[in-house]
Design an enzyme around this catalytic site. Structure first.
Site, PDB file in Angstrom:
ATOM      1  N   LYS A   1       0.850  -1.202   0.000  1.00  0.00           N
ATOM      2  CA  LYS A   1       0.000   0.000   0.000  1.00  0.00           C
ATOM      3  C   LYS A   1       0.881   1.247   0.000  1.00  0.00           C
ATOM      4  O   LYS A   1       0.603   2.219  -0.713  1.00  0.00           O
ATOM      5  CB  LYS A   1      -0.948  -0.029   1.214  1.00  0.00           C
ATOM      6  CG  LYS A   1      -2.020  -1.107   1.056  1.00  0.00           C
ATOM      7  CD  LYS A   1      -2.763  -1.459   2.323  1.00  0.00           C
ATOM      8  CE  LYS A   1      -3.677  -2.650   2.084  1.00  0.00           C
ATOM      9  NZ  LYS A   1      -4.372  -3.124   3.284  1.00  0.00           N
TER      10      LYS A   1
ATOM     11  N   GLN B   1      -4.416  -1.787   9.663  1.00  0.00           N
ATOM     12  CA  GLN B   1      -4.354  -3.101   9.006  1.00  0.00           C
ATOM     13  C   GLN B   1      -5.004  -4.167   9.896  1.00  0.00           C
ATOM     14  O   GLN B   1      -4.648  -4.309  11.066  1.00  0.00           O
ATOM     15  CB  GLN B   1      -2.884  -3.457   8.708  1.00  0.00           C
ATOM     16  CG  GLN B   1      -2.711  -4.736   7.907  1.00  0.00           C
ATOM     17  CD  GLN B   1      -3.323  -4.663   6.512  1.00  0.00           C
ATOM     18  OE1 GLN B   1      -3.156  -3.689   5.803  1.00  0.00           O
ATOM     19  NE2 GLN B   1      -4.052  -5.697   6.128  1.00  0.00           N
TER      20      GLN B   1
ATOM     21  N   ASP C   1     -10.736   2.697   4.402  1.00  0.00           N
ATOM     22  CA  ASP C   1     -11.039   1.261   4.288  1.00  0.00           C
ATOM     23  C   ASP C   1     -12.550   1.007   4.319  1.00  0.00           C
ATOM     24  O   ASP C   1     -13.005  -0.097   4.027  1.00  0.00           O
ATOM     25  CB  ASP C   1     -10.366   0.503   5.444  1.00  0.00           C
ATOM     26  CG  ASP C   1      -9.285  -0.453   4.959  1.00  0.00           C
ATOM     27  OD1 ASP C   1      -9.192  -0.673   3.736  1.00  0.00           O
ATOM     28  OD2 ASP C   1      -8.549  -0.993   5.811  1.00  0.00           O
TER      29      ASP C   1
END
Ligand code: NDP
Length: 294
Positions: free
Chosen positions: A54, A98, A121
């Site tokens: 990422k 994450q 996200d």
């Protein structure tokens, strides 16, 4: 019949190119570079790989990335304290925590601490709640399901009125995927580990999304001829013929299903590259929300 192979790598490349061009326009207009903060807790090797890809994608598209790595035993206060600092930092437009987090942490509470405008996200309970409600729009949609929708759109699938079957009901993939398909006016069936006669249900699908984490579970005779099959699964299996001794496969038995389906995504090279491309797109969107368009 041999299925059309849906080239996720190519579609993701197109999306990344478009995002990179938009970033360049923002910077040329005197706006700050979009910035993504990644928060990694612990030493999960797969999570480390995801976070570094990422960050690499940000660099390639002219975005800033800010990496934070907390120890495996980080407390709830430490993680949420860091998120609050990032919420207040104007250089940070998107915050990605994450997942999975170590099991002693309250994941929902961490996700809820992310500012809605920085939830790239799309896992904040309010964004997910809006996704589930008619007439409400989330600010961000989770990246993997969004990537599946973009692929379906790019190959010209008209979802309205189709029977869509989603294998899996996870918070990250299956459930938001099903919600997106409902919003696109498909008739959606969600399957999980307690579903009876899975092959029979799968056979009803015009569009099948497989996200179960079971290597090559969906066989050729489960699939309706001509169906569109999106394989989200990423599973490593032993393969002595491969130089590494193992290789990646999806949740779908690709060699069998490609002989029956109308279109199918490969693994690797299907959904995987789309997920990061969508994260980049969401981060660009967050930067525009914060600083205005070019
Ligand atoms: P989870 O383990 O969180 O969820 C799996 C789901 O599949 C659950 O709903 C489970 O049912 C269901 N399931 C498991 N076994 C069966 C079975 N035998 N029959 C029917 N249903 C079953 O996984 P994720 O959703 O996080 O991930 C799914 C797959 O997608 C994995 O391979 C993962 O690596 C991959 N993935 C890929 C991404 C990408 O970018 N391409 C991103 C994220 C994930 P129940 O709820 O009853 O337990």
């Amino acid at each position: 019949m041999t299925a059309q192979i849906i080239d996720g790598k190519m579609i993701a490349e197109q999306v990344r190119k478009e995002v990179g061009e938009e970033v360049a326009k923002l910077v040329a207009a005197g706006k700050p570079k979009p910035g993504l903060a990644t928060v990694l807790v612990g030493e999960n090797p797969a999570s480390k790989v995801y976070v570094s890809s990422k960050q690499k994608a940000c660099a390639e598209l002219g975005m800033e990335s800010f990496g934070f790595h907390l120890s495996e035993d980080a407390t709830q206060d430490e993680v949420e304290g860091l998120v609050r600092e990032l919420n207040a930092d104007p250089r940070v437009n998107g915050i990605l925590v994450q997942l999975p987090l170590p099991s002693h942490l309250d994941e929902e509470s961490v996700l809820r601490s992310i500012s809605l405008e920085k939830d790239v996200d799309g896992f904040h309970p309010i964004n997910i709640g809006r996704l589930a409600q008619k007439g409400r729009d989330p600010l961000f949609v989770p990246c993997t399901p969004l990537g599946c929708m973009v692929m379906l759109e790019k190959i010209g699938v008209k979802l309205e009125g189709t029977n869509a079957v989603v294998l899996g009901r996870s918070n990250i993939v299956g459930m938001p995927m099903a919600l997106l398909l409902v919003r696109a006016n498909a008739t959606v069936t969600i399957c999980h580990s307690r579903t009876k006669d899975l092959p029979g249900v799968v056979r009803s699908a015009d569009v099948l999304i497989a996200a179960v984490g079971r290597p090559r579970m969906v066989r050729g005779d489960w699939v309706k001829p001509g169906a569109v099959v999106i394989d989200v699964g990423i599973n490593r299996i032993d393969d002595p013929t491969h130089p590494k001794g193992s290789r990646l496969v999806g949740d779908v038995y690709f060699e069998e299903v490609k002989e029956v389906a109308g279109a199918i995504t490969p693994v690797p090279g299907g959904v995987g590259p789309m997920t990061i491309a969508m994260l980049m797109k969401n981060t660009l969107h967050a930067a525009i929300l914060a600083n205005g368009p070019a």
